[in-house]
Write a protein that holds these residues in place. Structure first.
Motif, PDB file in Angstrom:
ATOM      1  N   GLU A 216       0.828  -1.211   0.000  1.00 22.28           N
ATOM      2  CA  GLU A 216       0.000   0.000   0.000  1.00 22.28           C
ATOM      3  C   GLU A 216       0.859   1.256   0.000  1.00 22.28           C
ATOM      4  OE1 GLU A 216      -2.548  -0.536   3.335  1.00 22.28           O
ATOM      5  OE2 GLU A 216      -4.011  -1.718   2.220  1.00 22.28           O
ATOM      6  N   VAL A 217       1.972   1.202   0.722  1.00 29.11           N
ATOM      7  CA  VAL A 217       2.896   2.344   0.706  1.00 29.11           C
ATOM      8  C   VAL A 217       3.451   2.542  -0.705  1.00 29.11           C
ATOM      9  CG1 VAL A 217       5.123   3.174   1.532  1.00 29.11           C
ATOM     10  CG2 VAL A 217       3.504   2.158   3.136  1.00 29.11           C
ATOM     11  N   THR A 218       3.800   1.414  -1.365  1.00 27.45           N
ATOM     12  CA  THR A 218       4.320   1.492  -2.734  1.00 27.45           C
ATOM     13  C   THR A 218       3.292   2.068  -3.681  1.00 27.45           C
ATOM     14  OG1 THR A 218       5.727  -0.435  -2.327  1.00 27.45           O
ATOM     15  CG2 THR A 218       5.313   0.143  -4.622  1.00 27.45           C
ATOM     16  N   LEU A 219       2.057   1.600  -3.563  1.00 28.39           N
ATOM     17  CA  LEU A 219       1.000   2.083  -4.455  1.00 28.39           C
ATOM     18  C   LEU A 219       0.711   3.561  -4.222  1.00 28.39           C
ATOM     19  CD1 LEU A 219      -1.488  -0.924  -4.370  1.00 28.39           C
ATOM     20  CD2 LEU A 219       0.083  -0.275  -6.190  1.00 28.39           C
ATOM     21  N   THR A 220       0.771   3.977  -2.975  1.00 32.94           N
ATOM     22  CA  THR A 220       0.574   5.403  -2.681  1.00 32.94           C
ATOM     23  C   THR A 220       1.668   6.229  -3.349  1.00 32.94           C
ATOM     24  OG1 THR A 220      -0.444   4.891  -0.558  1.00 32.94           O
ATOM     25  CG2 THR A 220       0.421   7.125  -0.848  1.00 32.94           C
TER      26      THR A 220
END
Length: 292
Positions: A216-220
């Motif tokens: 999720e951090v990567t996608l953000t």
């Protein structure tokens, strides 16, 4: 849980002083263990453990002080017995266990003996030895030697399995943190390892939840980068001056943005289409809801 009587504790303390000859503070840090120390009786031994038909001469008081399980045995079925059979144990393993808990040796936990003494420490409820086993692995993680402090997937999952099975909370936390960064699928992925599939549902969830958080951090970050791409392209494209405006020049910023957006869309589509990602996300929501 029963505890040793004051007389038993006093007797054990006297035996410790007699066996070591020095106080705990002055005891040498390392001593060469005598593997024959249990083979013959002495003035300090009063009971015999029989393992694989071989006799181990030990002190009942010391065993009771170290192990609540031994205390229950000697106060129950084996009260006033001079010989106690230890079934389904290997003689060499049990000697290693005794060397780790006996005050005159207090043998350190080693990688070669961890899988021997930890199950016995758990079975005989020797909390101090279990803590030493846990601290041994935590110390490995702190070593400057990268190969030992950052173990392979196989060894990391083994430590994860041990900490899960024997409720070693500090080690479990450390292993989960490491595991969430490891390859999950594929030939060398942690999911393919037998011991990973033996983990409790809660520990599996913690690993997968940690991995999901990283994703999720990567996608953000991807989404933020996509927004910043909008500021790269100006109304006029300097790389495409000419009779045909097709934005195919290698230096064209419009084409660069288009290629990057296509790549990011492909990347994010993996998570939209992978049902496992949805299951993990829904599972975490359910866990949060139940916790409330």
């Amino acid at each position: 849980m029963s505890t040793p009587t004051s007389s038993t504790a006093a007797k054990a303390e006297a035996l410790v002083a007699s066996a070591t000859g020095v106080s705990e503070e002055k005891k040498p840090a390392t001593t060469a263990p005598d593997y024959s120390m249990f083979s013959t009786p002495s003035s300090l031994t009063d009971v015999v453990l029989v393992v694989e038909g071989k006799k181990l001469h030990v002190s009942q008081a010391l065993l009771c002080l170290a192990s609540p399980a031994f205390l229950k045995m000697f106060e129950g079925d084996f009260k006033n017995k001079t010989e106690v059979p230890i079934a389904d144990k290997k003689y060499a393993d049990f000697v290693e266990f005794l060397l780790c808990i006996h005050p005159s040796t207090c043998k350190p936990v080693q990688r070669e003996t961890l899988d021997i003494v930890l199950p016995l420490a758990d079975e005989y409820e020797v909390e101090s030895l279990m803590q030493r086993c846990e601290q041994f692995v935590l110390n490995l993680f702190q070593l400057k030697d990268a190969q030992r402090s950052d173990p392979s997937n196989v060894e990391l999952v083994h430590f994860l399995y041990l900490s899960d099975k024997y409720k070693l909370s500090a080690l479990l936390d450390a292993c989960v943190i490491k595991a969430k960064y490891r390859t999950y699928e594929g030939e060398h992925g942690i999911k393919t390892l037998r011991e990973f599939n033996l983990l409790s549902a809660d520990t599996k969830f913690r690993v997968l939840s940690g991995r999901t958080s990283l994703l999720e951090v990567t996608l953000t970050g991807v989404q933020m980068f996509k927004q910043r791409l909008d500021h790269i392209v100006t109304p006029e494209c300097n790389g495409c001056y000419g009779p045909v405006y097709n934005h195919t020049s290698p230096g064209c910023r419009v084409q660069l943005k288009s290629d990057l957006l296509a790549y990011f869309d492909k990347l994010t589509s993996y998570f939209r289409e992978d049902p496992r990602y949805v299951e993990v996300s829904e599972g975490r929501k359910l866990a949060v809801k139940q916790a409330k």
